[in-house]
Design an enzyme around this catalytic site. Structure first.
Site, PDB file in Angstrom:
ATOM      1  N   CYS A   2       1.036  -1.153  -0.011  1.00 41.82           N
ATOM      2  CA  CYS A   2      -0.002  -0.092   0.000  1.00 41.82           C
ATOM      3  C   CYS A   2       0.958   1.289  -0.129  1.00 41.82           C
ATOM      4  O   CYS A   2       2.076   1.168   0.644  1.00 41.82           O
ATOM      5  CB  CYS A   2      -0.900   0.273   1.293  1.00 41.82           C
ATOM      6  N   ARG A  27       3.305   0.297  -5.250  1.00 42.12           N
ATOM      7  CA  ARG A  27       3.059  -0.254  -3.990  1.00 42.12           C
ATOM      8  C   ARG A  27       1.979  -1.090  -3.762  1.00 42.12           C
ATOM      9  O   ARG A  27       1.731  -1.793  -2.773  1.00 42.12           O
ATOM     10  CB  ARG A  27       3.254   0.492  -2.826  1.00 42.12           C
ATOM     11  N   TRP A  74      -3.125  -2.259  -1.648  1.00 45.38           N
ATOM     12  CA  TRP A  74      -2.953  -3.811  -2.085  1.00 45.38           C
ATOM     13  C   TRP A  74      -3.644  -4.637  -0.941  1.00 45.38           C
ATOM     14  O   TRP A  74      -3.158  -4.638   0.466  1.00 45.38           O
ATOM     15  CB  TRP A  74      -1.198  -4.215  -1.771  1.00 45.38           C
ATOM     16  N   ASN A 100      -1.301   1.489   6.149  1.00 46.79           N
ATOM     17  CA  ASN A 100      -0.617   0.266   5.620  1.00 46.79           C
ATOM     18  C   ASN A 100      -0.147  -0.483   6.687  1.00 46.79           C
ATOM     19  O   ASN A 100       0.372   0.046   7.503  1.00 46.79           O
ATOM     20  CB  ASN A 100       0.511   1.196   4.777  1.00 46.79           C
ATOM     21  N   GLY A 101      -0.642  -1.811   6.465  1.00 47.45           N
ATOM     22  CA  GLY A 101      -0.101  -2.694   7.613  1.00 47.45           C
ATOM     23  C   GLY A 101      -1.124  -3.705   7.820  1.00 47.45           C
ATOM     24  O   GLY A 101      -2.347  -3.813   7.218  1.00 47.45           O
ATOM     25  N   GLU A 479      15.583 -17.133 -11.317  1.00 43.27           N
ATOM     26  CA  GLU A 479      15.216 -15.881 -11.351  1.00 43.27           C
ATOM     27  C   GLU A 479      14.579 -15.552 -12.624  1.00 43.27           C
ATOM     28  O   GLU A 479      13.746 -14.814 -12.961  1.00 43.27           O
ATOM     29  CB  GLU A 479      16.343 -14.798 -11.082  1.00 43.27           C
ATOM     30  N   LYS A 483      10.677 -14.272 -13.229  1.00 46.73           N
ATOM     31  CA  LYS A 483      10.494 -13.012 -13.839  1.00 46.73           C
ATOM     32  C   LYS A 483       9.420 -13.334 -14.897  1.00 46.73           C
ATOM     33  O   LYS A 483       8.529 -12.474 -15.042  1.00 46.73           O
ATOM     34  CB  LYS A 483      11.624 -12.632 -14.884  1.00 46.73           C
ATOM     35  N   GLU A 486       5.939 -13.821 -13.083  1.00 51.29           N
ATOM     36  CA  GLU A 486       5.486 -12.379 -12.263  1.00 51.29           C
ATOM     37  C   GLU A 486       4.691 -11.699 -13.406  1.00 51.29           C
ATOM     38  O   GLU A 486       3.590 -10.974 -13.067  1.00 51.29           O
ATOM     39  CB  GLU A 486       6.795 -11.657 -11.901  1.00 51.29           C
ATOM     40  N   HIS A 502      15.379 -36.066 -12.589  1.00 47.69           N
ATOM     41  CA  HIS A 502      14.801 -36.563 -11.617  1.00 47.69           C
ATOM     42  C   HIS A 502      13.306 -36.411 -11.420  1.00 47.69           C
ATOM     43  O   HIS A 502      12.670 -36.729 -10.358  1.00 47.69           O
ATOM     44  CB  HIS A 502      15.496 -36.361 -10.458  1.00 47.69           C
ATOM     45  N   LYS A 601       5.185  -3.844  -5.067  1.00 46.02           N
ATOM     46  CA  LYS A 601       6.662  -3.708  -5.132  1.00 46.02           C
ATOM     47  C   LYS A 601       7.379  -4.200  -3.720  1.00 46.02           C
ATOM     48  O   LYS A 601       8.249  -4.945  -4.077  1.00 46.02           O
ATOM     49  CB  LYS A 601       6.887  -2.281  -5.488  1.00 46.02           C
TER      50      LYS A 601
HETATM   51  O1  M6R Z   1      12.797  -5.438  -1.508  1.00 45.10           O
HETATM   52  P1  M6R Z   1      13.199  -6.748  -1.576  1.00 45.10           P
HETATM   53  O2  M6R Z   1      14.250  -7.064  -2.185  1.00 45.10           O
HETATM   54  O3  M6R Z   1      13.225  -7.195  -0.070  1.00 45.10           O
HETATM   55  O4  M6R Z   1      11.891  -7.437  -1.985  1.00 45.10           O
HETATM   56  C1  M6R Z   1      11.902  -9.089  -2.198  1.00 45.10           C
HETATM   57  C2  M6R Z   1      10.719  -9.511  -2.932  1.00 45.10           C
HETATM   58  O5  M6R Z   1       9.520  -9.045  -2.456  1.00 45.10           O
HETATM   59  C3  M6R Z   1      10.965  -9.061  -4.432  1.00 45.10           C
HETATM   60  O6  M6R Z   1      12.412  -9.425  -4.865  1.00 45.10           O
HETATM   61  C4  M6R Z   1       9.745  -9.905  -5.267  1.00 45.10           C
HETATM   62  O7  M6R Z   1      10.078 -10.999  -5.453  1.00 45.10           O
HETATM   63  C5  M6R Z   1       9.945  -9.276  -6.707  1.00 45.10           C
HETATM   64  N1  M6R Z   1       8.609  -8.853  -7.193  1.00 45.10           N
HETATM   65  C6  M6R Z   1      10.670 -10.021  -7.781  1.00 45.10           C
HETATM   66  O8  M6R Z   1      10.618  -9.477  -9.028  1.00 45.10           O
END
Ligand code: M6R
Length: 606
Positions: A2, A27, A74, A100-101, A479, A483, A486, A502, A601
């Protein structure tokens, strides 16, 4: 999670709040809202969906107000809807709040408040807090907030206004960031500086259990127990250009391209050529000399960079290293003995799980060092030291430049350990030379983006993809898969190439694109054998290979070449084609690249 922003001053609050919200949209973006105080009444505009929906509502109104609070959500408690969107008004409409929280004990509070006549109309935990503040409010808003916060369990970053007090916004933090921006006869309060950097660069960061009372001309910070807290004013060292798209279609694409500079920023001023090592002022010499075991903990993309760090520390410095998801570490009774040092990695510096892991490690007596991007973030402030990545603001929800910067820093840390223990001067110099050549090599990869665009077009309709890598490039495969998942919503799995036989090999058929990282290393032949296994099952192999390796073309449907570097440096280059591939697949599928569904984010809730 948020985004929140508040304004009090002499200008039109609406446009400042909308502008702030747009910068915070990364956010959270399932609903948004604005509350303004006009002529002694709250005017609240909220809508499900993106900020543009609220903007449409506001464009039809003429509001004269120079105080307001706003929120982009969010969802945690209650589905995304207009009614659950913030700001929330108390039942008696005296208080407006953005939060936020998570308020963990909201059910019991809700019940108690209902018995006192404070009904809730939304499903959110936040509305309960608005009611609670109103319940305590007589004529001192700060005191009412203080009393209410003492009753709640959970996390919050909040902004509060009272209908009968047009001269004050109260902010408070416990677990979710709050920053105050100091202007000329105006003040800003937000969940992060990107919302306010256009207007001021002088800020103070609240710490947990602190409250700020902001008026047009001043601010006062106190603890939850009402003691005055003096805060240092800090200057933000980046500006608005860093958070615009700069001519690119998406932030993600811009940030992928920025890696030419951000990797350089990560090592700039940190190379010691005389000693063939790195200079990292944020980590005491003693750590490099006495550490016997390293634990690295992080989430998401930062976790994958930590996995690369494990290979680097073990291979270069022979330090036993373990990597853990922060969300697991915090509840697992980790064993931390003398000689163990914990590193946490976080782009945002605000990830709740990583922060909790940091605190758990400290509680167990360990020194904790951070690799963070956001200067002044909670993780940066709570660690015993560390290294900033200096990658500039990362707005795209899918992390890209943070990953390559984190690996660069991990390489510098591993080099620092290794040179004090076992690595020769010559080998140190070889690594430094490879590092300084990286920006040039990244540029070369980016210049070949078109090839990845074509590959993306070819495979965009696939329902599944596999990403394979070995050794230090296994985390790069993870990774690459993350990507793609996501931002394109294609199911993808990252696997160690040899582990495929396996189990996942059962998935391979003529419809399965398999992306294999097959750059030069002493296990390249093994990777080639894994490619043969895929090929034998009619899988469609796309290889990421080192320039000059022509023979690999015979085995693969497509090859993308990257410049030759040392194997231990290669993850920094190899991930870039995977980032671009994911990006172009998502664009091809018409996905919202910068704001993928269900994500935000920075995840500041557990
Ligand atoms: O801000 P941070 O690096 O702690 O965030 C960690 C993850 O939330 C962040 O890397 C998330 O997986 C991204 N969406 C990846 O693209």
């Amino acid at each position: 999670m948020c985004g929140i922003v508040g304004y009090i001053g002499h200008k039109n609050a609406t446009s400042i709040l909308l502008d702030g919200l747009k910068r915070l949209e990364y956010r959270g973006y399932d609903s948004a809202g604005v509350a303004l105080l006009e002529n002694g009444d709250f005017r609240v505009f909220k809508e499900k969906g993106k900020i543009v929906e609220v903007e449409k509502l506001l464009s039809k109104k003429k509001i004269h107000s120079s105080i307001g609070i706003a929120h982009t959500r969010w969802a945690t408690h209650g589905e995304p809807s207009k009614i659950n969107a913030h700001p929330h008004l108390s039942f008696d409409k005296r208080i407006a709040l953005v939060h936020n929280g998570i308020i963990e004990n909201y059910r019991i509070l809700k019940k108690n408040l209902q018995s006192k006549g404070f009904q809730s109309i939304s499903d959110t935990d936040s509305e309960v807090l608005a009611n609670l503040i109103s319940y305590y409010y007589q004529n001192d808003l700060e005191e009412a907030v203080r009393r209410a916060l003492k009753d709640i369990n959970g996390t919050y970053g909040i902004l509060v206004m009272a209908k009968d007090n047009p001269n004050m916004i109260i902010g408070a933090r416990h677990g979710s960031p709050i920053v105050v921006g100091i202007g000329e006869k105006e003040m800003f309060v937000a969940s992060d500086v990107s919302a306010i950097v256009t207007y001021t660069k002088s800020v103070i960061y609240l710490d947990d259990n602190e409250i700020v009372a902001v008026t047009q001309n001043e601010y006062r910070t106190t603890s939850l127990s009402a003691y005055t807290v003096e805060k240092d004013i800090q200057e933000i060292d980046w500006d608005i250009d860093d958070i615009t798209k700069g001519g690119f279609d998406h932030y993600m694409l811009k940030e992928i391209h920025e890696q030419v500079d951000t990797v350089q920023n990560a090592f700039r001023g940190r190379l010691n050529w005389d000693e063939a090592t790195a200079k990292l002022g944020g980590i005491p010499e003693e750590v490099f000399l006495t550490t016997e075991r390293v634990i690295i903990t992080a989430c998401g993309t930062s976790y994958y960079s930590a996995l690369v760090g494990e290979y680097l520390l073990e291979e270069l410095a022979e330090i036993p290293t373990e990597v853990e998801y922060a969300s697991e570490f915090r509840y697992r009774s980790p064993i931390i003995k003398k000689g163990t040092v914990v590193f946490v990695i976080s782009q945002s510096g605000e990830t709740a799980d990583t922060l909790a892991a940091l605190r758990e490690a400290k509680r167990k007596g360990s020194k904790v060092y951070g690799i963070t991007n956001v200067v002044g973030s909670t993780i940066a402030r709570e660690t015993d030291g560390g290294v900033y990545t200096h990658a500039g603001p990362e707005i795209g929800v899918a992390s890209t430049k943070a990953f390559t910067s984190q690996i660069t820093i991990l390489l510098l840390i591993a080099l620092s350990f290794a040179r004090r223990r076992r690595m020769s001067h010559q080998r140190g110099l070889e690594i430094l030379r490879n590092l300084v050549n990286l920006p040039h090599s990244i540029k070369q990869i980016l210049e070949n983006s078109n090839k990845l665009k074509q590959l993306a077009k070819k495979h965009a309709k696939s329902s599944n993809m596999l990403f394979l890598g070995r050794h230090i490039n296994y985390p790069v495969a993870l990774e690459g898969a993350l990507k793609l998942k996501e931002i394109s919503y294609i199911h993808a799995e990252g696997y160690p190439a040899a582990e495929m036989k396996h189990g996942p090999i059962a998935l391979i058929d003529e419809n399965m694109p398999v992306i294999v990282i097959a750059t030069d290393s002493n296990i390249l032949e093994k990777v080639i054998s894994n490619i043969q296994e895929v090929k034998a099952r009619k899988g469609r192999v796309i290889a990421i290979a080192t320039e000059g390796n022509h023979s690999i073309q015979e085995l693969c449907e497509d090859v993308f070449y990257v410049p030759k570097v040392l194997d231990i440096v290669s993850p920094i280059l190899n991930v870039i084609p995977l980032q671009l591939f994911a990006y172009y697949v998502a664009v091809e599928r018409g996905c919202e690249v910068d704001q993928p569904r269900n994500l935000a984010k920075s995840v500041t809730v557990e």
